[in-house]
Design a protein around this motif. Structure first.
Motif, mmCIF file in Angstrom:
data_model
loop_
_atom_site.group_PDB
_atom_site.id
_atom_site.type_symbol
_atom_site.label_atom_id
_atom_site.label_comp_id
_atom_site.label_asym_id
_atom_site.label_seq_id
_atom_site.Cartn_x
_atom_site.Cartn_y
_atom_site.Cartn_z
ATOM 1 N N THR A 1 55.490 9.672 -20.336
ATOM 2 C CA THR A 1 54.873 8.410 -20.759
ATOM 3 C C THR A 1 53.365 8.558 -20.664
ATOM 4 O OG1 THR A 1 55.118 7.555 -18.501
ATOM 5 C CG2 THR A 1 56.761 6.853 -20.103
ATOM 6 N N ASN A 2 52.678 7.843 -21.527
ATOM 7 C CA ASN A 2 51.218 7.824 -21.422
ATOM 8 C C ASN A 2 50.675 6.529 -22.009
ATOM 9 O OD1 ASN A 2 51.533 9.363 -24.274
ATOM 10 N ND2 ASN A 2 49.577 8.306 -24.216
ATOM 11 N N SER A 3 49.485 6.176 -21.576
ATOM 12 C CA SER A 3 48.807 4.983 -22.058
ATOM 13 C C SER A 3 47.336 5.309 -22.250
ATOM 14 C CB SER A 3 48.965 3.832 -21.055
ATOM 15 O OG SER A 3 48.242 2.692 -21.470
ATOM 16 N N VAL A 4 46.782 4.888 -23.388
ATOM 17 C CA VAL A 4 45.366 5.099 -23.697
ATOM 18 C C VAL A 4 44.762 3.758 -24.084
ATOM 19 C CG1 VAL A 4 43.693 6.297 -25.151
ATOM 20 C CG2 VAL A 4 45.816 7.454 -24.480
ATOM 21 N N ASP A 5 43.616 3.446 -23.509
ATOM 22 C CA ASP A 5 42.928 2.186 -23.765
ATOM 23 C C ASP A 5 41.473 2.476 -24.077
ATOM 24 O OD1 ASP A 5 42.105 -0.407 -23.925
ATOM 25 O OD2 ASP A 5 42.821 -1.007 -21.952
ATOM 26 N N VAL A 6 41.005 1.972 -25.206
ATOM 27 C CA VAL A 6 39.617 2.171 -25.623
ATOM 28 C C VAL A 6 38.966 0.808 -25.809
ATOM 29 C CG1 VAL A 6 38.073 3.164 -27.346
ATOM 30 C CG2 VAL A 6 40.229 4.315 -26.799
ATOM 31 N N LEU A 7 37.815 0.609 -25.193
ATOM 32 C CA LEU A 7 37.079 -0.652 -25.313
ATOM 33 C C LEU A 7 35.611 -0.352 -25.563
ATOM 34 C CD1 LEU A 7 37.005 -3.791 -25.032
ATOM 35 C CD2 LEU A 7 36.469 -3.418 -22.612
ATOM 36 N N TYR A 8 35.069 -0.998 -26.591
ATOM 37 C CA TYR A 8 33.634 -0.869 -26.858
ATOM 38 C C TYR A 8 32.998 -2.258 -26.857
ATOM 39 C CZ TYR A 8 29.135 0.295 -28.866
ATOM 40 O OH TYR A 8 27.784 0.442 -29.064
ATOM 41 N N GLU A 9 32.003 -2.422 -25.987
ATOM 42 C CA GLU A 9 31.248 -3.662 -25.904
ATOM 43 C C GLU A 9 29.873 -3.429 -26.511
ATOM 44 O OE1 GLU A 9 32.764 -5.853 -21.938
ATOM 45 O OE2 GLU A 9 31.884 -3.874 -21.567
ATOM 46 N N PHE A 10 29.584 -4.124 -27.593
ATOM 47 C CA PHE A 10 28.315 -3.947 -28.289
ATOM 48 C C PHE A 10 27.164 -4.465 -27.428
ATOM 49 C CE2 PHE A 10 31.539 -3.999 -31.519
ATOM 50 C CZ PHE A 10 31.104 -3.082 -32.472
ATOM 51 N N PRO A 11 25.956 -3.925 -27.620
ATOM 52 C CA PRO A 11 24.806 -4.437 -26.870
ATOM 53 C C PRO A 11 24.616 -5.924 -27.152
ATOM 54 C CG PRO A 11 24.263 -2.357 -27.939
ATOM 55 C CD PRO A 11 25.594 -2.786 -28.474
ATOM 56 N N PRO A 12 24.389 -6.731 -26.128
ATOM 57 C CA PRO A 12 24.238 -8.182 -26.336
ATOM 58 C C PRO A 12 22.946 -8.520 -27.071
ATOM 59 C CG PRO A 12 23.775 -7.592 -24.049
ATOM 60 C CD PRO A 12 24.277 -6.349 -24.703
ATOM 61 N N GLU A 13 23.039 -9.544 -27.874
ATOM 62 C CA GLU A 13 21.870 -10.046 -28.580
ATOM 63 C C GLU A 13 21.826 -11.557 -28.429
ATOM 64 O OE1 GLU A 13 21.537 -8.848 -32.609
ATOM 65 O OE2 GLU A 13 21.820 -6.710 -32.214
ATOM 66 N N GLY A 14 20.798 -12.030 -27.746
ATOM 67 C CA GLY A 14 20.632 -13.466 -27.588
ATOM 68 C C GLY A 14 21.799 -14.148 -26.909
ATOM 69 N N GLY A 15 22.406 -13.485 -25.928
ATOM 70 C CA GLY A 15 23.534 -14.065 -25.232
ATOM 71 C C GLY A 15 24.861 -13.892 -25.924
ATOM 72 N N PHE A 16 24.892 -13.186 -27.064
ATOM 73 C CA PHE A 16 26.114 -12.952 -27.844
ATOM 74 C C PHE A 16 26.519 -11.493 -27.672
ATOM 75 C CE2 PHE A 16 28.197 -11.699 -31.855
ATOM 76 C CZ PHE A 16 29.248 -12.610 -31.866
ATOM 77 N N LYS A 17 27.747 -11.253 -27.168
ATOM 78 C CA LYS A 17 28.194 -9.898 -26.866
ATOM 79 C C LYS A 17 29.553 -9.641 -27.508
ATOM 80 C CE LYS A 17 28.803 -6.755 -22.933
ATOM 81 N NZ LYS A 17 28.769 -6.636 -21.453
ATOM 82 N N PRO A 18 29.586 -8.979 -28.663
ATOM 83 C CA PRO A 18 30.868 -8.666 -29.309
ATOM 84 C C PRO A 18 31.565 -7.496 -28.607
ATOM 85 C CG PRO A 18 29.020 -8.626 -30.857
ATOM 86 C CD PRO A 18 28.452 -8.595 -29.485
ATOM 87 N N PHE A 19 32.880 -7.406 -28.801
ATOM 88 C CA PHE A 19 33.641 -6.284 -28.270
ATOM 89 C C PHE A 19 34.834 -6.026 -29.178
ATOM 90 C CE2 PHE A 19 35.245 -10.108 -26.199
ATOM 91 C CZ PHE A 19 36.608 -10.027 -26.417
ATOM 92 N N VAL A 20 35.331 -4.798 -29.123
ATOM 93 C CA VAL A 20 36.511 -4.409 -29.883
ATOM 94 C C VAL A 20 37.283 -3.387 -29.052
ATOM 95 C CG1 VAL A 20 35.254 -2.587 -31.125
ATOM 96 C CG2 VAL A 20 37.371 -3.510 -32.086
ATOM 97 N N GLY A 21 38.613 -3.491 -29.066
ATOM 98 C CA GLY A 21 39.426 -2.591 -28.267
ATOM 99 C C GLY A 21 40.698 -2.187 -28.982
#
Length: 753
Positions: free
Chosen positions: A634-654
């Motif tokens: 069994t295996n599990s892989v998790d990838v998360l990218y948090e974009f640099p915040p701009e004006g208090g807004f911080k997008p992310f995708v995983g």
């Protein structure tokens, strides 16, 4: 990451045990809402029926409430000794730890295979805080004429009370539509959905002087069966007795069959809760004395139409149970900075379980025929009447019943110490003496059945006691500040139990204790200023008197037995990589071999002809067979990218990926219980605001693989007999579908204020 794998807070990179730690951020990102979903991030963990689990291929494969779990559950330092106490959704959780291998020295009782350790957030004395979390989801359930929705709302409020204490309140409501489509008769109580209500209050008092008082109380209710008893026919024998009733409801058996039926009632009401208090005092020397007293309970009332058809084959599978447990643990902990550190204590536990269970049905016969002549109950028909009548009538054509009270007491003295031989080398040693005392009163077969499932009418009182010494010895060596190796050998213990069904009036119901012996070595390391973390462990465990359950086709009932010896061995690895700012890649994997060394009493599956099984030989030696729910990889892989915040807004995708190799759900590896390899993908995208708002769109099991949570051979066909009473076993399969057995797409929002 800080963990409490040894009942004290320390870095996961310094703790000399194999542990998979799931941070609250991971739970939030991947929308992991209960323990059954933790398997997607902890490859050594697999789920079973009724809130049971397996770690490293070893778990408790039994429906009986009269034995403990090989994998223990602890929440806020209190051991939950019965699966009925678990199963609640996460709320205000600060971390989940999957501890691999025996853990009974420091965590209450009975953790011969591993432990699930959950911690919730403690009240914050200096802060007002509010957290609102809402999730709305939709499931891709085939065959449904309407969308299958789910909703979960969680609310937390933290209130300072003066300068030295705080109160933290948690509330939860969850509603889930069924995974399956019900096409049966709703004339009786039928609740195919699922609802849960939970309330928890936590109070922390920390005056000056080293004293602290921590109180927790909670109450929870769950109603309905969605995700718990969503059972459908996966495969039918050509001669199955269920074929005509299923055809009448328009149900076609198959792996993608999401239709189920019933007419005898389908409901589940469970109430759980309790209270606990921890008082601790830290001396000037740094020694801490603490005492944890706790009470937990559950009430359960449920019925599951056992034949899953709209006709009365076995429409009554009713259970009513009440459980109470009381525990007290007194501990003395030495300061972690001392050359000699560790802890020792005394533990007391007692519980009482009162259960009534009845299975009943008409075997698809008309009610009048099943209860009258010629189906009399063990007596000669009264032939003077025309037509003949029975002097004793049936309650059901076929069935069984049992009512039992199980009382348990456990006493233990324990300790584990670490001695710094040098600045780099530490020696570890610990032991635990446990005394278990059990009493059972069982009354079975009190109703009248033409065909009795299980043992004869009997009333049995039995007692059983056992004293055990479990222990651990090992060492750890800190090669550099970021590289540590460890190794240990230890003995784990799972206490005795009883069968809840007797094959005859004089049979011993006792199940002997389960003993494990484990050797483990591991390496924990980090590089490039902790941007790369690599942890690897290797283990070898042997279990004696392993407790398992199988279906006896002669008595037509489930029985627990000690299955001789089991060997589990393998390799586990965890890797975390943060190559650039904002990007985190986490991967875990496990390679496992978990097999019976010898098991001469394994039950043959219906129609089995291998290993000497035949119409007259119903058991075989399962030596060399892989344990159920034990994939090799069994295996599990998790990838998360948090974009640099701009004006208090911080997008992310995983994105995430979980792979599991093929395995069998059944101990005897009946062909239809073997499932192939699966690959499950998930994804999430969203944003967080500096104001405390977080929004995300998520997908779980995005490719919509239909993954059952269990597969069993259908008991009615397995125990079939012809008109002359001769066994004519047939091989059919029933699958259980969980809430994650299909694709889930949802929206989640969190508001912090």
């Amino acid at each position: 990451m800080v963990v409490t794998a040894q009942r004290r807070s320390e870095s996961i990179q310094r703790v000399p045990v194999s542990v998979t730690a799931i941070a609250p951020e991971v739970l939030e990102n991947r929308r992991l809402n209960d323990l059954t979903q933790i398997t997607r991030v902890a490859p050594t963990l697999q789920t079973g029926l009724d809130n049971t689990f397996a770690i490293r291929g070893v778990g408790t494969t039994a429906f009986a409430g009269t034995i403990d779990s090989s994998v223990a559950l602890a929440i806020d330092d209190v051991n939950y000794a019965r699966p009925g106490l678990g199963g609640l959704s996460f709320n205000d959780v600060s971390g989940v730890e999957v501890l691999n291998g025996p853990q009974g020295l420091l965590f209450g009782k009975n953790a011969s295979a591993g432990l699930l350790n959950i911690s919730t957030v403690r009240p914050k004395i200096d802060r007002w805080e509010g957290i609102t979390d809402i999730e709305v989801s939709n499931r891709a359930t085939p065959g449904n004429d309407r969308a299958s929705w789910g909703f979960q709302g969680r609310q937390t409020i933290n209130v300072p009370v003066g300068e030295t204490s705080a109160l933290r309140l948690n509330g939860l409501y969850s509603y889930q539509d069924p995974v399956t489509r019900f096409v049966g008769t709703r004339g009786s109580r039928t609740e195919t959905n699922y609802e849960q209500y939970s309330l928890k209050a936590k109070y922390l008092y920390e005056p000056s002087g080293g004293l602290s008082l921590y109180l927790i109380g909670d109450y929870n209710e769950t109603h309905g069966v969605a995700g718990l008893y969503d059972s459908t026919y996966r495969q039918l024998d050509p001669q199955s007795i269920d074929r005509a009733p299923l055809a009448a409801s328009g149900i076609t058996a198959g792996p993608d069959n999401f239709q189920t039926a019933g007419e005898g009632g389908l409901w589940r009401d469970v109430k759980t809760g309790g209270a606990q208090g921890t008082i601790a005092y830290t001396l000037g020397s740094g020694i801490q004395i603490s005492d944890i007293a706790a009470w937990r309970f559950y009430d359960q009332d449920q019925n599951n139409d056992a034949d899953y058809t709209a006709s009365n084959g076995a429409s009554r599978n009713y259970t009513n149970a009440h459980y109470d447990q009381y525990s007290n643990e007194l501990r003395i902990a030495l300061p972690t900075q001392n050359r000699l550190s560790g802890q020792a204590g005394l533990y007391y536990f007692q519980s009482s379980l009162d259960t009534f269970n009845q299975i009943g049905g008409l075997n698809f016969l008309p009610a009048a025929a099943a209860r009258g002549y010629p189906f009399c109950v063990g007596v000669t028909p009264v032939t003077g009447a025309r037509p003949p009548v029975c002097s004793v009538n049936n309650d059901y054509f076929l069935g069984s019943d049992k009512r039992y009270t199980l009382d348990t007491k456990s006493y233990a003295a324990f300790g584990q110490l670490t001695f710094d031989i040098t600045d780099a080398l530490k020696a570890i040693a610990g032991g635990r003496v446990t005394r278990d005392e059990l009493d059972i009163h069982l009354a079975q077969g009190q109703a009248n059945y033409f065909t009795n499932l299980g043992g004869p009418r009997a009333t049995i009182d039995q007692s059983y006691g056992n004293t055990n010494f479990s222990w651990k010895a090992g060492a750890q060596y800190q090669f550099t500040p970021v590289i540590m190796a460890y190794g240990f050998y230890g003995r784990g213990y799972k206490g005795p139990g009883f069968n809840d069904t007797a094959p005859n009036a004089t049979a011993s119901l006792a199940i002997r204790p389960e003993i494990s012996n484990t050797a483990e070595i591991g390496l924990k390391s980090s590089f490039f200023n902790r941007k790369l973390v690599i942890n690897v462990s290797m283990f070898h465990s042997k279990f004696d008197d392993f407790q398992v359950q199988s279906f006896d086709t002669i008595l037509r009932a489930f029985f627990v037995q000690n299955a001789a010896k089991v060997t589990s061995k393998g390799i586990e690895a965890n890797v975390m990589l943060a190559p650039v700012r904002g990007l985190t890649i986490s991967a875990t994997a496990a390679v496992l071999s978990s097999k019976f060394d010898t098991f001469p009493g394994a039950q043959c599956y219906p129609t089995q002809t291998s290993f000497g099984c035949s119409a007259t030989v119903t058991t075989f030696n399962a030596s060399g067979s892989t344990l159920p729910v034990s994939p090799k990889f069994t295996n599990s892989v998790d990838v998360l990218y948090e974009f640099p915040p701009e004006g208090g807004f911080k997008p992310f995708v995983g994105a995430n990926w979980y792979h599991r190799s093929s395995f069998a759900y059944a101990l005897n590896r009946a062909p239809g219980t073997i499932v192939g390899a699966s690959d499950i993908f998930g994804a999430n995208i969203g944003f967080a605001l500096s104001s405390g708002v977080r929004m995300s769109l998520f997908c779980k099991n995005c490719t919509n693989q239909h993954i059952p949570s269990s597969i069993i051979t259908e008991p009615g066909d397995a125990a079939a007999r012809n008109a002359a009473g001769v066994a004519t076993p047939r091989l059919s399969y029933v699958q259980q579908l969980g809430r994650d057995s299909v694709r889930i797409v949802g929206i989640a929002s969190t508001f912090r204020f």
